[in-house]
Each structure stands twice: as structure tokens, then as C-alpha cells.
Write a protein that holds these residues in place. Structure first.
Motif, PDB file in Angstrom:
ATOM      1  N   UNK A  90       0.867  -1.177   0.000  1.00  0.00           N
ATOM      2  CA  UNK A  90       0.000   0.000   0.000  1.00  0.00           C
ATOM      3  C   UNK A  90       0.908   1.232   0.000  1.00  0.00           C
ATOM      4  N   UNK A  91       0.909   1.946  -1.105  1.00  0.00           N
ATOM      5  CA  UNK A  91       1.851   3.047  -1.291  1.00  0.00           C
ATOM      6  C   UNK A  91       1.177   4.401  -1.113  1.00  0.00           C
ATOM      7  N   UNK A  92       1.879   5.304  -0.442  1.00  0.00           N
ATOM      8  CA  UNK A  92       1.454   6.688  -0.302  1.00  0.00           C
ATOM      9  C   UNK A  92       2.515   7.555  -0.969  1.00  0.00           C
ATOM     10  N   UNK A  93       2.126   8.275  -2.026  1.00  0.00           N
ATOM     11  CA  UNK A  93       3.048   9.100  -2.796  1.00  0.00           C
ATOM     12  C   UNK A  93       2.855  10.563  -2.419  1.00  0.00           C
ATOM     13  N   UNK A  94       3.968  11.265  -2.206  1.00  0.00           N
ATOM     14  CA  UNK A  94       3.952  12.697  -1.881  1.00  0.00           C
ATOM     15  C   UNK A  94       4.759  13.432  -2.940  1.00  0.00           C
ATOM     16  N   UNK A  95       4.225  14.533  -3.457  1.00  0.00           N
ATOM     17  CA  UNK A  95       4.953  15.343  -4.438  1.00  0.00           C
ATOM     18  C   UNK A  95       4.439  16.779  -4.362  1.00  0.00           C
ATOM     19  N   UNK A  96       5.242  17.756  -4.799  1.00  0.00           N
ATOM     20  CA  UNK A  96       4.782  19.149  -4.806  1.00  0.00           C
ATOM     21  C   UNK A  96       3.592  19.337  -5.740  1.00  0.00           C
ATOM     22  N   UNK A  97       2.772  20.331  -5.465  1.00  0.00           N
ATOM     23  CA  UNK A  97       1.616  20.601  -6.325  1.00  0.00           C
ATOM     24  C   UNK A  97       2.061  20.895  -7.758  1.00  0.00           C
ATOM     25  N   UNK A  98       3.226  21.540  -7.901  1.00  0.00           N
ATOM     26  CA  UNK A  98       3.732  21.843  -9.244  1.00  0.00           C
ATOM     27  C   UNK A  98       4.026  20.584 -10.040  1.00  0.00           C
ATOM     28  N   UNK A  99       4.191  19.459  -9.344  1.00  0.00           N
ATOM     29  CA  UNK A  99       4.406  18.167 -10.002  1.00  0.00           C
ATOM     30  C   UNK A  99       3.145  17.305  -9.886  1.00  0.00           C
ATOM     31  N   UNK A 100       1.997  17.962  -9.923  1.00  0.00           N
ATOM     32  CA  UNK A 100       0.726  17.266  -9.756  1.00  0.00           C
ATOM     33  C   UNK A 100       0.478  16.179 -10.776  1.00  0.00           C
ATOM     34  N   UNK A 101       1.078  16.291 -11.959  1.00  0.00           N
ATOM     35  CA  UNK A 101       0.895  15.259 -12.974  1.00  0.00           C
ATOM     36  C   UNK A 101       1.440  13.920 -12.477  1.00  0.00           C
ATOM     37  N   UNK A 102       2.530  13.981 -11.696  1.00  0.00           N
ATOM     38  CA  UNK A 102       3.077  12.754 -11.114  1.00  0.00           C
ATOM     39  C   UNK A 102       2.049  12.103 -10.192  1.00  0.00           C
ATOM     40  N   UNK A 103       1.381  12.908  -9.372  1.00  0.00           N
ATOM     41  CA  UNK A 103       0.385  12.377  -8.443  1.00  0.00           C
ATOM     42  C   UNK A 103      -0.831  11.835  -9.193  1.00  0.00           C
ATOM     43  N   UNK A 104      -1.274  12.548 -10.210  1.00  0.00           N
ATOM     44  CA  UNK A 104      -2.429  12.078 -10.980  1.00  0.00           C
ATOM     45  C   UNK A 104      -2.094  10.775 -11.714  1.00  0.00           C
ATOM     46  N   UNK A 105      -0.886  10.694 -12.238  1.00  0.00           N
ATOM     47  CA  UNK A 105      -0.459   9.453 -12.898  1.00  0.00           C
ATOM     48  C   UNK A 105      -0.477   8.294 -11.906  1.00  0.00           C
ATOM     49  N   UNK A 106       0.027   8.553 -10.694  1.00  0.00           N
ATOM     50  CA  UNK A 106       0.030   7.511  -9.658  1.00  0.00           C
ATOM     51  C   UNK A 106      -1.389   7.109  -9.282  1.00  0.00           C
ATOM     52  N   UNK A 107      -2.264   8.096  -9.170  1.00  0.00           N
ATOM     53  CA  UNK A 107      -3.656   7.821  -8.795  1.00  0.00           C
ATOM     54  C   UNK A 107      -4.331   6.931  -9.838  1.00  0.00           C
ATOM     55  N   UNK A 108      -4.188   7.279 -11.108  1.00  0.00           N
ATOM     56  CA  UNK A 108      -4.843   6.504 -12.163  1.00  0.00           C
ATOM     57  C   UNK A 108      -4.168   5.151 -12.389  1.00  0.00           C
ATOM     58  N   UNK A 109      -2.953   5.007 -11.864  1.00  0.00           N
ATOM     59  CA  UNK A 109      -2.277   3.709 -11.942  1.00  0.00           C
ATOM     60  C   UNK A 109      -2.706   2.781 -10.803  1.00  0.00           C
ATOM     61  N   UNK A 110      -3.503   3.301  -9.875  1.00  0.00           N
ATOM     62  CA  UNK A 110      -4.004   2.474  -8.784  1.00  0.00           C
ATOM     63  C   UNK A 110      -3.211   2.557  -7.503  1.00  0.00           C
ATOM     64  N   UNK A 111      -2.313   3.563  -7.381  1.00  0.00           N
ATOM     65  CA  UNK A 111      -1.560   3.746  -6.140  1.00  0.00           C
ATOM     66  C   UNK A 111      -2.528   4.133  -5.022  1.00  0.00           C
ATOM     67  N   UNK A 112      -2.275   3.648  -3.813  1.00  0.00           N
ATOM     68  CA  UNK A 112      -3.245   3.799  -2.716  1.00  0.00           C
ATOM     69  C   UNK A 112      -3.599   5.247  -2.412  1.00  0.00           C
ATOM     70  N   UNK A 113      -2.600   6.102  -2.229  1.00  0.00           N
ATOM     71  CA  UNK A 113      -2.901   7.471  -1.809  1.00  0.00           C
ATOM     72  C   UNK A 113      -1.875   8.442  -2.376  1.00  0.00           C
ATOM     73  N   UNK A 114      -2.341   9.647  -2.747  1.00  0.00           N
ATOM     74  CA  UNK A 114      -1.491  10.668  -3.364  1.00  0.00           C
ATOM     75  C   UNK A 114      -1.687  11.987  -2.629  1.00  0.00           C
ATOM     76  N   UNK A 115      -0.592  12.535  -2.115  1.00  0.00           N
ATOM     77  CA  UNK A 115      -0.624  13.683  -1.212  1.00  0.00           C
ATOM     78  C   UNK A 115       0.157  14.846  -1.812  1.00  0.00           C
ATOM     79  N   UNK A 116      -0.399  16.053  -1.746  1.00  0.00           N
ATOM     80  CA  UNK A 116       0.312  17.259  -2.170  1.00  0.00           C
ATOM     81  C   UNK A 116       1.243  17.700  -1.045  1.00  0.00           C
ATOM     82  N   UNK A 117       2.510  17.887  -1.367  1.00  0.00           N
ATOM     83  CA  UNK A 117       3.536  18.191  -0.349  1.00  0.00           C
ATOM     84  C   UNK A 117       3.195  19.422   0.474  1.00  0.00           C
TER      85      UNK A 117
END
Length: 232
Positions: A90-117
Motif C-alpha cells: 500500500x503506497x502513499x506518494x507525496x509530491x509538490x503541487x507543481x508536479x501534480x501530474x506525477x500524483x495524478x499518474x500515480x492515482x490513475x495507476x491504482x496507487x493507494x494514496x497521493x498527497x500534495x507536499x
């Protein structure tokens, strides 16, 4: 962080893997989790390039991973590996809002949780709780981006795909499949610069502006895009 232990399951000891960010930040995450339920560190990694050691049995229960602006260039590779192992970790990914595409990619790939730094203090407790319950969670800051896209394009009858060249439609199809620019360049055997040029051209032809406008467009018209690109 708000330590509301009632949000968390209270079953067996969990194994926690921490990756990226500063050592003090990783220690803070572990101390927070340890205050809520029994846990121990299975890996404490400085950089995403060290992640290979986590992607093999015995898997950690939860991985908390931070990407900064520098490491997001390789984020798509690691998100792919985590997505393959999402039933085990179960993965929780954190990235800056400016790199939001990374978080959205993780979300649509099925990663458990995506957090804005920038909102980690308020978002991380909720994200960790959701991940440990086996649920998925996305930062409200990014949910609003997606929702805004649906509203903005809801009444469009013609998505304007007829304006695009075959190459542009091919790239748009891959964007709709949540591929990063680096992944698109690799798959199509072209340079990252060429991909970025096509993205700019697509935005101009479709009158799109804003950091996430092209991704929103691609997601909103995913089925139509696939239909247009079926013969490509």
C-alpha cells in the motif's frame, strides 16, 4: 499532524518503508505511525533509485515515498513498478503541487494514496488511514482539478480531434492512458522535446491553457479519443 487513532485499523504490527525526502521528514512519518499502532521500519531509503530493495518479498505493509522536483523525472518508472505490486504494497506518494501530474499518474495507476507536499500536515494522516484500510485516496487539490475539467467540457459536442495530425492524436491517446512525456517518447521512439512540441501544438489547436488542461481534456474525452485513434 492530527493523531486520531480511531481512523486506523488496530490489527497486527505493520512494516513501514520510507523513501525520499529528508531523513528528519521520514523519521517524523515513522514516529507518527508508531504513536498510532505497532510498527517497525523495514526500509529507510534516501532516494527512489534505492527502491528496488522494497519491490521483493517480504514486502512492507505500507510505503511512504516523496518525490521532489528533481526525482519526478524518473517517477513514472517507479510508479509503474509500484502499480504492478499494488496488491502487495500500500503506497502513499507525496509530491509538490507543481508536479501534480506525477500524483495524478500515480492515482490513475491504482496507487493507494497521493498527497500534495504543501498540504502534507493535513493530508498525510487521512491518506495513511485510507491506505491502511485498503482504500484509495487523492488530494482534494487534485480532485478539484479533475472535477473542474468535467464541468468545463461537459457540454462540448465536438472535442475538436479532427484538427489534430495523426502524430498528435497518437500522443493524445497515450496522454489519455496516463502516460508521462518520458514514457510517450520511449514508446514512440522520439525525443522528449518532440513530445513537448506536440503537446503545445495540441493545446493551441484545442484552445487549452493551464498546467493540467491537456490531461483533463484527455481524460474527459478518453473514449472518443480511442475511437479516433483506433486505426493509428
Amino acid at each position: 499532524m492530527d493523531r486520531r487513532s480511531s481512523e486506523f485499523p488496530t490489527d497486527d504490527t505493520i512494516l513501514v518503508a520510507l523513501c525520499g525526502g529528508s531523513a528528519s521528514f521520514r523519521r517524523g512519518i515513522f514516529d507518527y505511525l508508531r504513536a498510532l499502532r505497532p510498527c517497525r521500519i523495514s526500509a529507510d531509503l534516501d532516494h527512489p533509485s534505492d527502491l528496488t530493495s522494497v519491490l521483493a518479498p517480504p514486502f512492507p505493509t505500507v510505503l511512504v515515498m516523496e518525490f521532489d522536483a528533481a526525482s519526478t523525472t524518473s517517477a513514472a518508472v517507479w510508479i509503474h513498478h509500484l502499480a504492478i505490486n499494488r496488491d502487495a504494497i500500500r503506497s502513499v506518494i507525496i509530491a509538490p503541487y507543481a508536479e501534480g501530474l506525477t500524483l495524478l499518474t500515480a492515482h490513475f495507476a491504482g496507487i493507494s494514496a497521493c498527497v500534495v507536499r504543501e498540504a502534507v500536515d493535513t493530508e498525510l494522516p487521512i491518506a495513511l488511514a485510507a491506505a491502511l484500510r485498503g482504500e484509495t485516496w487523492l488530494s482534494p487539490m487534485l480532485r478539484s482539478v479533475i472535477a473542474g475539467g468535467r464541468d468545463g467540457y461537459r457540454n462540448m459536442r465536438d472535442p475538436g480531434l479532427s484538427q489534430l495530425t495523426i502524430s498528435e492524436r497518437r500522443i493524445l491517446t497515450l496522454i489519455a492512458a496516463s502516460r508521462s512525456s518520458a514514457e510517450i517518447a520511449n514508446q514512440l521512439h522520439i525525443s522528449r522535446r518532440t513530445v513537448d512540441h506536440h503537446r503545445l501544438s495540441i493545446c493551441k489547436k484545442l484552445n487549452l491553457s493551464g498546467r493540467y488542461s491537456l490531461l483533463r481534456y484527455a481524460l474527459d474525452h478518453r473514449e472518443v479519443i480511442r475511437g479516433y485513434s483506433g486505426g493509428i
